[in-house]
Enzyme design. Structure first.
Site, PDB file in Angstrom:
ATOM      1  CD  GLU A  92      -3.162  -0.544   0.332  1.00  0.00           C
ATOM      2  OE1 GLU A  92      -3.729   0.529   0.595  1.00  0.00           O
ATOM      3  OE2 GLU A  92      -3.485  -1.249  -0.628  1.00  0.00           O
ATOM      4  CG  ASP A 144     -10.481  10.035  -4.351  1.00  0.00           C
ATOM      5  OD1 ASP A 144     -11.054  10.928  -3.688  1.00  0.00           O
ATOM      6  OD2 ASP A 144     -10.062   8.996  -3.844  1.00  0.00           O
TER       7      ASP A 144
END
Length: 309
Positions: free
Chosen positions: A17, A33
């Site tokens: 990640e 986003d």
């Protein structure tokens, strides 16, 4: 899985990640986003509900919202509506970063919600299968983090179902544990290899439309390649350290520690234009979100390369 094994599983996913095994309690930014602010150790979002869950857990631990008090109403509304609005929560990141750096209760709240949304469902799925190996639960945890723990077409539960449906006869192996799959005796490592195959295929060709944009998921098959390497090394149980492949395909080692995770930051992956790669994933559905259609994906933090821990 607990203690050392859980620590290793969290660190391994941290490499995929974040490019390191640091615990990013104080991370926060607006990635533009459609999910509001993205923050903390599992990329909790203000617009998908799990960010609000962390703040609610913080209140449970401390008795108040603390510095989030002035924006609590706006945060709850954003979580419920699935809104990416930052109106009324402009100071969100400054508060999150401050508390994330030094407030042990806020850090514990993040740990608790990460476990509730991702680790615990992975553990439950592992127990339901009858799996006993740390490598199996570690892979399911990583799947829950990237795909979500639900039963949507690309979720962890759907991948488990697809894997189980592929077995129509007994399958022997060397794991030392046998699963009952559709009435057949299936070796746990044989099952896990098939699960990784199913997950890899899903990463390359996600079924949910929201997961198909930008070819993001196909860029993360290093996660399954790394776990395949762990299996090839027969590191099934994690009691001290585990050798795996980092995001560049180079061998690295993760060890458990009693005091938490720390490491030197790795070099982060960038695209052809020199921008950090940010991988989108399906988020777990928060209880405050009434409509499953509100469930969204978000980018994770950038990735990196090899550094022994």
């Amino acid at each position: 899985m607990c203690g050392c094994a859980k620590d290793i599983a969290i660190k391994i996913t941290g490499i995929y990640e974040n490019g390191d095994t640091d615990v990013h309690y104080d991370y926060c930014e607006n990635l533009d986003d459609g999910r509001g602010f993205t923050a903390g150790i599992a990329g909790f979002c203000s617009g998908t509900g799990d960010g609000w869950m962390v703040i609610e857990e913080y209140k449970r631990l401390t008795g108040s919202y603390g510095d989030f008090e002035s924006m609590a109403s706006a945060l709850e509304k954003d979580a419920t509506d699935g809104s990416d609005s930052t109106s009324g929560i402009e100071n969100y990141c400054s508060v999150w970063e401050k508390l994330g750096k030094s407030d042990k209760n806020f850090q514990q709240a993040q740990d608790n919600i990460r476990d509730q949304l991702y680790y615990d469902p992975a553990e439950q799925a592992s127990n339901t299968l009858g799996a006993r190996l740390d490598v199996t639960q570690g892979q399911l945890f990583d799947t829950a983090i990237e795909h979500g723990a639900g039963d949507d077409a690309d979720g962890m539960q759907a991948l488990i179902t697809n894997t189980n449906e592929s077995f129509d006869s007994d399958q022997s192996g060397d794991s030392g544990n046998t699963l009952n799959v559709n009435g057949h005796n299936v070796d746990e490592i044989v099952w896990l290899k098939k699960f990784i195959e199913v997950r890899t295929a899903d990463l390359k060709n996600p079924k949910e439309k929201d997961n198909q944009g930008g070819n993001y998921w196909a860029q993360t098959t290093y996660r399954t390649e790394s776990y395949s390497y762990i299996i090839d090394q027969k590191e099934y149980m994690w009691t001290g350290s585990v050798k795996l492949l980092d995001n560049d395909g180079k061998q690295t080692t993760v060890s458990c520690t009693s005091s938490g995770s720390s490491s030197t930051r790795r070099r982060r992956r960038r695209d052809s234009n020199g921008r950090p790669i940010r991988i989108r994933r399906m988020r777990a559905l928060s209880p405050v979100v009434a409509n499953p259609k509100k469930r969204r994906m978000r980018p994770t933090l950038p990735r990196g390369s090899k550094q022994e821990l």
